[in-house]
Design an enzyme around this catalytic site. Structure first.
Site, PDB file in Angstrom:
ATOM      1  N   LEU A  74       0.810  -1.216   0.183  1.00 40.31           N
ATOM      2  CA  LEU A  74       0.101  -0.056  -0.050  1.00 40.31           C
ATOM      3  C   LEU A  74       0.977   1.432   0.128  1.00 40.31           C
ATOM      4  CD1 LEU A  74      -2.800  -0.914   2.586  1.00 40.31           C
ATOM      5  CD2 LEU A  74      -3.113  -0.834  -0.075  1.00 40.31           C
ATOM      6  N   LYS A  75       2.335   1.177   0.023  1.00 37.72           N
ATOM      7  CA  LYS A  75       3.028   2.343  -0.134  1.00 37.72           C
ATOM      8  C   LYS A  75       3.222   2.466  -1.655  1.00 37.72           C
ATOM      9  CE  LYS A  75       5.228   1.449   4.296  1.00 37.72           C
ATOM     10  NZ  LYS A  75       6.457   1.195   5.113  1.00 37.72           N
ATOM     11  N   HIS A 139      -1.412  -2.711  24.777  1.00 34.56           N
ATOM     12  CA  HIS A 139      -1.862  -4.364  24.413  1.00 34.56           C
ATOM     13  C   HIS A 139      -3.130  -4.659  25.543  1.00 34.56           C
ATOM     14  CE1 HIS A 139       1.078  -5.572  21.586  1.00 34.56           C
ATOM     15  NE2 HIS A 139       2.056  -4.797  22.048  1.00 34.56           N
ATOM     16  N   ASN A 142      -3.012  -3.318  28.946  1.00 33.38           N
ATOM     17  CA  ASN A 142      -3.283  -1.742  29.006  1.00 33.38           C
ATOM     18  C   ASN A 142      -4.809  -1.637  28.961  1.00 33.38           C
ATOM     19  OD1 ASN A 142      -0.444  -1.802  26.810  1.00 33.38           O
ATOM     20  ND2 ASN A 142      -0.153  -1.417  29.239  1.00 33.38           N
ATOM     21  N   TYR A 143      -5.388  -2.258  28.164  1.00 34.06           N
ATOM     22  CA  TYR A 143      -7.095  -1.999  27.753  1.00 34.06           C
ATOM     23  C   TYR A 143      -7.366  -2.334  28.961  1.00 34.06           C
ATOM     24  CZ  TYR A 143      -4.981  -2.255  23.236  1.00 34.06           C
ATOM     25  OH  TYR A 143      -3.997  -1.875  21.951  1.00 34.06           O
ATOM     26  N   ASP A 169      -8.448  -8.436  23.731  1.00 36.14           N
ATOM     27  CA  ASP A 169      -8.173  -8.768  22.615  1.00 36.14           C
ATOM     28  C   ASP A 169      -9.422  -9.634  21.862  1.00 36.14           C
ATOM     29  OD1 ASP A 169      -5.863  -7.647  22.405  1.00 36.14           O
ATOM     30  OD2 ASP A 169      -4.653  -9.333  22.343  1.00 36.14           O
TER      31      ASP A 169
END
Length: 394
Positions: A74-75, A139, A142-143, A169
């Site tokens: 996509l670059k 990660h 953290n959430y 997750d």
């Protein structure tokens, strides 16, 4: 019925766990999932140890069995144009970049929706597309920290404990994302409209904490680890160690289950509704610890086999793999590898009309394994495939 999503095409630009688990569920329901991967190795879960005999991660195989893989750069402007072309024939796109990454690449929702107004675009992020933390990295732990889940997880007077599975997750990202996708798919079919889905794993973790938050609002007292009814506050809902160092989980919340347990272990002195009460029941916690330490786990299983009391063994992985329950429920699938060996993996956990989803059980794809076939399937001619390869787009 297990192929309810037959004919649905999914472009999966996500990596690691939340997005791939979401698209695994869609695949098991019959959708055709194509992993769209970059040139620098693609989904780096592919090399997460331990590796299967084919050199790819067992973890990666679990998440990506039955999917196809193509490389896309996509670059390169040609890569951007190619994704726009693929989207025209796709139903769903899933990505897990930070907000606006796809916009910066020139393939954000506003751009892709012009190519396909019925497109369902699901973005799974840590903190969502709005608010002060949208650009933050994070990660699972953290959430869960921000949402307050870790603050109530663990034993009394101990530091918070990390969960043994990735709750944010899987539950907050993959499952909530899948629910939103299925709702949006219904809308696309009935109204002909696409949907942008903003799935925040932190928001999802807060939603899971909802019942505890409601209790806090009512009481006005901040709960700590081990101080809530279902986290060790009461002796009839906790975990006890056995004589052989294993454990039994006790979930006898209702008086009838607690009474059945006390009768089975010949301890009528512990029975009564009082022992479901935190204040009185905690007095006997040490007594119950000693009781459970008097027998091995196997002995407790035998002792309680006929008692309907919500007390069960805490199984380790090797026990789980042999547990007859999961065999009876059809929860295993065997993925055959090119080496001739196979991997025993967990299936999608629900049945439709009595049958487990019959998603494809082919091995997870190699990086870019299906690039040519996918491009031709999406309408590119041989000369166009040659051209985009020459441009470095695929």
């Amino acid at each position: 019925m297990s192929k309810l999503l037959s004919g649905i095409k999914v472009l999966d630009l996500s990596r690691l766990l939340p997005g791939p688990y979401c698209t695994l569920l869609l695949s098991d329901l019959g959708a055709d999932v194509i992993k769209v991967e970059d040139f620098s190795g693609g989904d780096y879960a592919r090399l997460s140890p331990p590796l299967a005999p084919d050199g790819q991660s067992a973890f990666y195989h679990f998440l990506n069995r039955g999917k196809r893989s193509m490389k896309l750069n996509l670059k390169k402007p040609e890569g951007v144009e190619l994704l726009k072309r693929l989207v025209k024939s796709a139903d769903i796109l899933v990505e897990s970049f930070r907000p606006n990454v796809m916009d910066k690449l020139g393939v954000g929702y506003s751009v892709l929706a012009k190519e396909n107004p019925k497109l369902i675009y699901c973005s799974i992020t840590g903190y969502g597309w709005t608010g002060p933390y949208k650009e933050k990295a994070g990660h699972d732990n953290n959430y869960l920290s921000y949402a307050g889940v870790l603050g109530v997880t663990g034993e009394r007077d101990r530091r918070p404990s990390l969960a043994g599975v990735q709750i944010a997750d899987i539950a907050s990202g993959a499952l909530f994302g899948t629910v939103a996708i299925l709702a949006a798919l219904h809308r696309a079919r009935t109204e002909g409209k696409g949907t942008f889905i903003d799935t925040s794993m932190t928001d999802g973790s807060l939603a899971i904490l909802g019942p505890h938050l409601a209790t806090f609002v009512a009481e006005g007292r901040v709960p700590r680890t081990g101080e809530m009814m279902l986290s060790g506050k009461i002796c009839c809902y906790t975990v006890y160690e056995t004589k052989d160092g294993k454990h039994m989980s006790v979930g006898a919340l209702e008086p009838k289950f607690w009474a059945a347990f006390c009768q089975a272990v010949k301890r009528p002195d512990l029975s009564g509704a009082a022992f479901t009460d935190a204040k009185d029941g905690q007095k006997h916690y040490e007594d119950l610890k000693a009781l459970f330490k008097s027998k091995t786990q196997a002995e407790w299983i035998e002792t309680l086999k006929d008692a309907d009391c919500c007390v069960e063994p805490v199984l380790l992985m090797d026990d789980v793999m042999k547990e007859s329950l999961f065999e009876a429920r059809g929860m295993w699938t065997n993925v055959s590898l090119a080496s001739g060996k196979s991997l025993k993996l967990a299936r999608t956990p629900f049945a439709l009309d009595g049958k487990n989803p019959e998603g494809p059980d082919t091995p997870a794809p190699k990086h870019g394994e299906h690039t040519d076939s996918v491009l031709k399937e999406f309408g590119l001619s041989d000369s166009e495939v040659t051209a985009v390869k020459k441009a470095g787009a695929v």
